[in-house]
Design an enzyme around this catalytic site. Structure first.
Site, short mmCIF file in Angstrom:
data_model
loop_
_atom_site.label_atom_id
_atom_site.label_comp_id
_atom_site.label_asym_id
_atom_site.label_seq_id
_atom_site.Cartn_x
_atom_site.Cartn_y
_atom_site.Cartn_z
N GLY A 11 25.43 -0.56 4.60
CA GLY A 11 25.33 0.66 3.52
C GLY A 11 24.98 0.20 2.27
N GLY A 13 22.10 -0.43 1.00
CA GLY A 13 20.75 -0.30 0.81
C GLY A 13 19.72 -1.30 0.84
N LEU A 14 20.11 -2.28 1.81
CA LEU A 14 19.11 -3.40 2.03
C LEU A 14 18.59 -3.40 3.60
CD1 LEU A 14 21.66 -6.28 0.58
CD2 LEU A 14 19.37 -5.12 -0.66
N SER A 15 18.62 -2.16 3.92
CA SER A 15 17.72 -2.22 5.16
C SER A 15 18.69 -2.66 6.63
CB SER A 15 16.37 -2.68 5.24
OG SER A 15 15.67 -2.42 4.06
N SER A 16 19.89 -2.30 6.36
CA SER A 16 20.67 -2.67 7.30
C SER A 16 20.42 -2.25 8.63
CB SER A 16 22.24 -2.50 7.15
OG SER A 16 22.51 -1.23 6.86
N SER A 17 19.97 -0.84 8.61
CA SER A 17 19.61 0.11 10.05
C SER A 17 18.28 -0.85 10.41
CB SER A 17 19.49 1.28 9.79
OG SER A 17 18.62 1.66 8.94
N GLU A 59 15.02 5.28 13.78
CA GLU A 59 15.33 5.81 12.75
C GLU A 59 15.59 7.21 12.26
OE1 GLU A 59 17.53 4.65 9.25
OE2 GLU A 59 16.64 3.20 10.15
N ASP A 71 10.95 -0.50 5.61
CA ASP A 71 11.87 -1.40 5.73
C ASP A 71 11.61 -2.13 6.86
OD1 ASP A 71 13.16 -0.29 3.71
OD2 ASP A 71 14.83 0.47 4.80
N TYR A 123 18.40 11.71 -0.02
CA TYR A 123 16.97 11.24 0.59
C TYR A 123 16.24 12.18 1.00
CZ TYR A 123 13.78 7.94 2.47
OH TYR A 123 12.40 7.20 2.84
#
Length: 292
Positions: A11, A13-17, A59, A71, A123
């Site tokens: 969570g 905002g660093l493209s964890s998913s 995603e 991402d 978003y």
């Protein structure tokens, strides 16, 4: 069976998913013998572009987040010592020199610890507004509007029912694309990233955050305080990154000033009564692949 170990903030905002999707994709590619990924040293870009497409579907369809492929492309199609220029219209990429260590610079990532999620509707609302604006203007994408045609486009949008929102969203998208192109040209000019060139890169980052704050309205107090504190402590430029509404900011700083800038941001958070932030040193690295 698969075991997951990660140091990417959940969570943040660093493209964890995307990191999860892309690491799983290259692992499945290897285990199943698909031969799409190549290796980090000799990546197969066409094959990795196919993996990106499937990761984006994951995603969109499984996580329910209506994101594009930025991402996933950054995770799968990057190159060490380079930034990745991605044209989302056709999926083409260009590797842009961005060897920060060679210039005694660093990209400090500030995890605000403000909860960030791309499936909470905000978003999606921004994307929907951009799609309405494009439809109103008769273009496929807002990216099709040239920067010199922006004033005319904004004038046309002023007659829309939700004109204020569409004008601001369109202005951000078109000017952000222009800023991105200017930064790419700057980084490709062959000069060292210092002096006026470094100052201009910082100005572009600062202008990007201001546009995200005012026109796209996707920052939050924690992001704004982080950016302002980093700049005041000597960062050459700073801006939020990721989907916004929380997550992380990035600051371009001298390598020797990383700790001082981080301390200044932490002090600003303490003054504001925010939860303590976390920090990462982001390095332009090789794409997803086997570690050993």
């Amino acid at each position: 069976d698969a075991a997951l170990v990660s140091c990417v903030p959940l969570g943040g905002g660093l493209s964890s998913s995307a990191a999860l999707e892309c690491s799983a994709a290259v692992a499945i590619d290897e285990v199943a013998g698909l031969g799409l990924a190549g290796t980090p040293e000799e990546p197969d870009d066409a094959g990795r572009a196919r993996l990106v497409t499937n990761c984006v579907r994951t995603e969109n369809e499984m996580a329910g987040a209506p994101t594009g492929g930025m991402d996933q492309s950054a995770s799968l199609r990057c190159r060490e010592g380079h930034a990745l220029e991605l044209d989302c219209r056709d999926g083409s990429v260009t590797h842009v020199p961005f060897d920060l260590a060679a210039e005694d610079l660093a990209l400090l990532v500030i995890d605000t610890k403000a909860k960030h999620s791309l499936d909470d509707g905000q978003y999606g609302a921004r994307r929907a507004a951009c799609e309405r604006a494009a439809q109103f203007l008769g273009v496929e994408l807002l990216a099709d509007i040239a920067i010199e045609d922006l004033p005319q486009a904004l004038e046309r949008l002023s007659s829309a029912d939700d004109a204020d929102e569409l004008v601001k969203r369109t202005r951000h998208v078109v000017t952000e694309i222009d800023r991105t192109r200017k930064l790419v040209e700057l980084l490709q000019d062959g000069r060292p990233l210092r002096g006026e060139k470094l100052a201009e890169a910082g100005r572009l980052m600062d202008a990007s955050h201001e546009s995200l704050r005012v026109d796209y309205e996707c920052t939050c107090p924690e992001l704004d305080v982080a950016v302002e504190a980093a700049r005041a402590a000597g960062a050459h430029g700073a801006r939020m990154t990721g989907g916004g509404f929380g997550g992380s900011a990035i600051a371009l700083v001298d390598a020797k000033a990383v700790h001082a800038v981080a301390a200044a941001v932490a002090q600003a958070y303490e003054r504001e009564g925010f939860n303590p932030p976390a920090f990462l040193d982001a390095v332009p690295a090789a794409p997803a692949g086997r570690l050993a």
